[in-house]
Scaffold this motif. Sequence first.
Motif: not given
Length: 428
Positions: A334-337, A368-373, A272-281, A304-306
Motif C-alpha cells: 500500500g505504501g509503495l502504491a 507512503g514512504y513512512g509506511c515503508i521505511s 523506495a529509496e530510489w524514489g524518495v531521494f530523487t524527489l528530495i533532490y 508536507p512530505f517531511l
Amino acid sequence: VVVCTRLALAVLASSLDQTVVATAMPHIASDLNGLEHAAWIGTAYLVAAAAATPIYGKLIEVFGVAQMCLLSIALFLAGSLGCGLASDMNMLIGFRAMAGIGGETMFGLSLVAIDAVAPRGRRADLQGAFNAIFVVSSLVGPMIGGAFTDRVSWRWVFYIHVPIGIIAAFAVVFVLRLEGTAGSAREKLMRIDYLGSAVLTGAVVSLLLAVSWGGSTYPWSSTPVVIALFAAIILLFLFLWVEGWLAKEPIIAGSIVFQRNTFLSLLVAFLAEWGVFTLIYYMSLFYQLVRDTSAIRSGVLLLPFLLCVCLWTIGTPMIVKRLNWWIYPALLSGGLALASVAHGFTIMLGETEYIAAESIMLACIGIGYGCISSTIYLAGQASVAQHERPVMMMLIAFVQHLGAAVGLSVSGSVFNNALAKNVIKHGG
C-alpha cells in the motif's frame, strides 16, 4: 532510555553528514583548489559506505554489536576530524572514505543494538523513531551546513560531528551492556570470509563507480562506464560462487537473500529509496530553477512530505503492534502504491503554483514512504532466524543506500539529457 538517546545522537550525526556537506561543497572546492574533484567529496563517502555495510552484518555476528558500534563511531570520528583538518582535496577525499565506512553503518548498527537491548514490545516504536530522526536530519542538513559555512567555516561542518560521536562512544563503552561473542580473537578472525569480502567490495565499488560516472562524468556508452559495469557483473557472479562453494561462513547466507519474503523486502527498500531521494533532490531543484524560489522556501514547500514521513514512520510500528504480522504486506504494498501514484502526478507540475494540490501530493508520498521505511525493517526481522537478524538489517541498509545512489545517478542522467535537448531546441 539513556542508551537509545545516545545511539540516536550517533544516527543524527551520520545522517546529517551527507546533506550538511552538500551545501558546503562549493566553498570546500574553492578553498582547497579542487573544483574538478568536488564530486568525489560525496562519491568517496558513498562508495566506501556501500562497500562496507553488507560486510558489517557478518562482523556483528563474529565480534558482537557493541564492538562494531564502537569501531563504526571511531572511524566516523577520525574521518570527520581528518576532513576538518584537510589541507588539500586528496586528503579530504581519503578521510571522507574513512568517515563513510563508519558513518553510514551507524544507522543499521543502531537498529541492531535496539533489537538486542530494548524490550520486545518497544522495539518497533524505537526503530520507527530512529527512522524519523534519519529522515528529518537528512532534510534539515542543507540549512545547517549553509549556516556553518556562511557564518563560521566549512571546516565546522565536519568538526560538529566530533562531540556528538564522543557522547555516543561513551554510551557504547559504559552504558550498552551486551555480552561479547564466544571464542578467542584468533578464532574470531578465522571466521571472517576474507575472499568473499574482497570480491563483494570490488563488485559494489565497480557498480557505484559506473552509476556515478554514467551520464555525468562520462557517457553511458563510454569505455570506463562499460568496463566498470562489466566488472561489477563478473565480480557479483564470482561472489555468489565463493559464498556458495568455498566460504565456510558466508557473509550473506543464501537462506536470507533467496527467501521470498526477504527478497521482496529488499526490492521494496531499493525502489523506495530510489524514489524518495530523487524527489528530495529534484523537487528542490525544480522549485529553485523553474519557480525561482529561495533555498529556504524550497525547504518549506517540502514540509508536507517531511511531516507525513515523520508521523507515519513513528505511527506505523504502533499499527503493526496492534494488528500483528499479517499487516506487513498491506503496509509495504500500500505504501509503495500510494507513493508511486503520487510521484506520477509530479509530471503535471509547471511554473504556476498550486500549493494545496502540491501539498496533498507531497503528503501522499510522505505517507507512503513512512509506511515503508519502518515496516521494511520489521518485516525483514520477522522473516529470518534470530541469529540472522543483524545480517538482514545491515543488508536492508545496504540496499537502501544502493537504491539512493542508483536512483540519483539515473535521474541525473535523464535530467542532463533532457536539459541538453531543450537547450539545443531553443537555440541555447
